[in-house]
Enzyme design. Structure first.
Site, PDB file in Angstrom:
ATOM      1  CD  GLU A   1      -1.498   2.374   1.370  1.00  0.00           C
ATOM      2  OE1 GLU A   1      -1.189   3.372   0.618  1.00  0.00           O
ATOM      3  OE2 GLU A   1      -1.801   2.647   2.927  1.00  0.00           O
TER       4      GLU A   1
ATOM      5  CB  CYS B   1      -2.033   6.502   2.715  1.00  0.00           C
ATOM      6  SG  CYS B   1      -3.052   5.482   3.304  1.00  0.00           S
TER       7      CYS B   1
END
EC number: 1.2.1.88
Length: 515
Positions: free
Chosen positions: A286, A320
Site C-alpha cells: 500500500e 495516505c
C-alpha cells in the site's frame, strides 16, 4: 462460539471519566519515556549499541525511547529463527492462532488509553486521532481472528460419487513486515497479525520514527501467549536490514505500507529470484495516494466544506487517504472555497497532548522540509488563502494550508505531499471534475459530494479509486466495513480489513481422493 464482529467504538472525550482515564494514560507513558527497548529474536531480548532514537515530534527535546537497531548479522539470525519456527507454527491449529489475536485485542483494550498516549507522544497524534489508531489496531485483531476461523476448513468445491475433493489454504512461510510511521500501531498490528494468524512467521521492521509503539506491541503478543520465534522484532535501516530481508531467498512474502518510491524498490527487488530461492515472492503493498474530493453543483455545500477540511487536515494531512485535492464545480466553487477557508482558520495547531488540539506536528524534519517546499510551490501555482507558515523551532508544526485556483496539471495537483496542504481546482462540469480526479498515477481514495443520483452512479463506475465515498470525507475506513486499498501506484489493492486479505498470506492446495 465467537460473537459477531463489530468495530471498536471511539472514545467520547466529552465524558469526564474518559478524559481522566486518557490523562492517566498520558501520565503512565510519561513515567517510562526514554527507556531502552531490545530486539526480540526467538524470544531472546538482544540489546545493541547502535540505537534508533525516537523523539516527540511536538517537542524534539523529549526522548520517547531508544530502540536497539538490527544489523545484517542479526537480521540473518532472525531469518533462521523464523524459518525454523515456521516448520511447527504452520501446523498449529487456526483456532489457537485466532485465540491469540482475541487475547491480544483484549489486552490492548484494557490498556487502550496507554497505547493512545504513546501515539500522542511518538507520532504527534491529537487525542481523537490516537484513539482511532488504537481502536483500529483492536479491530484488525478481532476481524482477522474471525476471518481465519471462516477460512480454516477451506472453501467448498465440487465432488463426485467416485472422489472427494478439498480446497484448503496453507500458510506461505516467512513474511517480512515493513510498517509505516503514520499509523504506527493500527497498520503495524494489522499487517503483523494477519500474517501470523494465517500460519506464517514474521520479521517485523517498524518505521524508524515510531518504533516504541511496536516494541510495546511485542509485549502484548508475548502476554497473549504467542510462542517465541513467530514474530521477531528487527528494527533497522531500510538500506541495510530492509533490503537484506527483501532480497533473502528464504523470504516468502513482503508486506509493505509506505511511500511510492520505497514500494517500487521493494517490488523490483522482490521480483528477482536469488540463489537458493525456490519460489516467486509475493508482495502486498500500500503505497499512498493523491486523493480528491469532488463537489458537484447539486450538493450540500456545508457538508462539502467540512468534509474537505476534515479530510485534508486530520492528523496534519499525513494519511495516505487524506484529501490533497478539492475539485469543485465552477458554479459553487467560491462558496465552498470561502467556507473551507473559514473552517480552516478555526483549527488549532498545538501540542497534541492537550485535549482540543485539532492538529499536531508533522512526523520529522524531512517531512517538515518536504511539506514546506510544496507550500512554496503553492505560492507560485495558486493563491494561499489559509496557512502557509511553519515553525520547526520546538517541534515540526505547519499551519493547515489552502491553495486556491490551482490548474489541473499543476504539480500541487499531481504529486503526493503528505502534509496539511490542499489544492482547490475549478471544474466546468461533473465529467470534467471526474477527469481531473482520475488524472493521477494514484488511485487510493476519493469522495463525491452530490445530491444527483445519476452522478453518484457515474462516479461509482468511473472514479478509479479503491475506496470511494459519497457525501462524506475520503478518510476513516473502518476494518470490516470499508476494506482499504487502492489502484495503480497506490499499491496492490490488497484491501486490508477485508474478506480476502488473509488469503494473500496463504496459498491454496487442492486434494482429490478417489473413493
Amino acid at each position: 462460539m465467537v460473537v459477531a464482529y463489530k468495530h471498536e467504538p471511539f472514545t467520547d472525550f466529552s465524558v469526564e471519566a474518559n478524559k481522566l482515564a486518557f490523562e492517566e494514560g498520558l501520565k503512565k507513558v510519561e513515567s517510562y519515556l526514554g527507556q531502552d527497548y531490545p530486539l526480540i529474536i526467538g524470544g531472546e531480548k538482544i540489546t545493541t549499541e547502535d540505537k534508533i532514537v525516537s523523539v516527540n515530534p511536538a517537542n524534539k527535546e523529549e526522548l520517547v525511547g531508544r530502540v536497539s537497531k538490527a544489523s545484517r548479522e542479526l537480521a540473518e539470525k532472525a531469518m533462521q529463527v523464523a524459518d525454523e519456527t515456521f516448520q511447527t507454527w504452520r501446523k498449529s491449529k487456526p483456532e489457537m492462532r485466532a485465540d491469540i489475536l482475541f487475547r491480544a485485542a483484549a489486552i490492548v483494550r484494557r490498556r487502550k488509553h496507554e497505547f493512545s498516549a504513546i501515539l500522542v507522544k511518538e507520532a504527534g497524534k491529537p487525542w481523537n486521532e490516537a484513539d482511532a489508531d488504537t481502536a483500529e489496531a483492536i479491530d484488525f485483531m478481532e476481524y482477522y481472528g474471525r476471518q481465519m476461523l471462516k477460512l480454516k476448513d477451506g472453501i467448498p468445491v465440487e465432488s463426485r460419487p467416485i472422489e472427494y475433493n478439498r480446497f484448503s489454504y496453507i500458510p506461505l512461510g516467512v513474511g517480512v513486515i515493513i510498517s509505516p510511521w503514520n499509523f504506527p500501531f493500527a497498520i503495524m498490528a494489522g499487517m503483523t497479525t494477519a500474517a501470523l494468524v494465517s500460519g506464517n512467521t514474521v520479521l517485523l521492521k517498524p518505521a524508524s520514527t515510531t518504533p516504541v509503539v511496536a516494541a510495546k506491541f511485542m509485549e502484548v503478543l508475548e502476554e497473549a501467549g504467542l510462542p517465541a520465534g513467530v514474530v521477531n522484532f528487527v528494527p533497522g535501516n531500510g538500506s541495510e536490514v530492509g533490503d537484506y530481508l527483501v532480497d533473502h531467498p528464504r523470504t516468502r512474502f513482503v508486506s509493505f505500507t509506505g511511500s511510492r518510491d520505497v514500494g517500487i524498490r521493494i517490488y523490483e527487488r522482490a521480483a528477482k529470484v536469488n540463489p537458493g530461492q525456490i519460489w516467486l515472492k509475493r508482495v502486498i503493498a500500500e503505497m499512498g495516494g493523491k486523493d480528491t474530493i469532488v463537489v458537484d453543483k447539486e450538493a450540500d455545500l456545508e457538508l462539502a466544506a467540512k468534509s474537505i477540511v476534515a479530510s485534508a487536515f486530520g492528523f496534519s494531512g499525513q494519511k495516505c487517504s487524506a484529501c490533497s485535492r478539492a475539485v469543485i464545480h465552477e458554479d459553487v466553487y467560491d462558496h465552498v472555497l470561502n467556507r473551507a477557508v473559514e473552517l480552516t482558520k478555526e483549527l488549532t495547531v498545538a501540542n497534541p497532548a492537550v485535549l482540543g488540539t485539532n492538529m499536531g506536528p508533522v512526523n520529522d524534519q524531512a517531512a517538515f522540509d518536504k511539506v514546506m517546499s510544496y507550500v512554496a510551490i503553492g505560492k507560485e501555482e495558486g493563491r494561499i488563502l489559509a496557512g502557509g507558515e511553519g515553525d520547526d523551532s520546538k517541534g515540526w508544526f505547519i499551519q493547515p494550508t489552502i491553495v486556491a485556483d490551482v490548474a489541473e496539471d499543476a504539480r500541487l495537483m499531481k504529486e503526493e505531499i503528505f502534509g496539511p496542504v490542499v489544492a482547490f481546482c475549478k471544474a466546468k462540469d461533473f465529467d470534467h471534475a471526474l477527469a481531473i480526479a482520475n488524472n493521477t498515477e494514484y488511485g487510493l481514495t476519493g469522495a463525491v459530494i452530490t445530491n444527483n443520483r445519476d452522478h453518484i452512479e457515474k462516479a461509482r463506475e468511473d472514479f478509479h479509486v479503491g475506496n470511494l465515498y459519497f457525501n462524506r470525507g475520503c478518510t476513516g475506513a473502518i476494518v470490516g466495513y470499508q476494506p482499504f486499498g487502492g489502484f495503480n501506484m497506490s499499491g496492490t489493492d490488497s484491501k486490508a480489513g477485508g474478506p480476502d486479505y488473509l488469503a494473500l498470506h496463504m496459498q491454496a492446495k487442492t486434494t482429490s481422493e478417489t473413493l
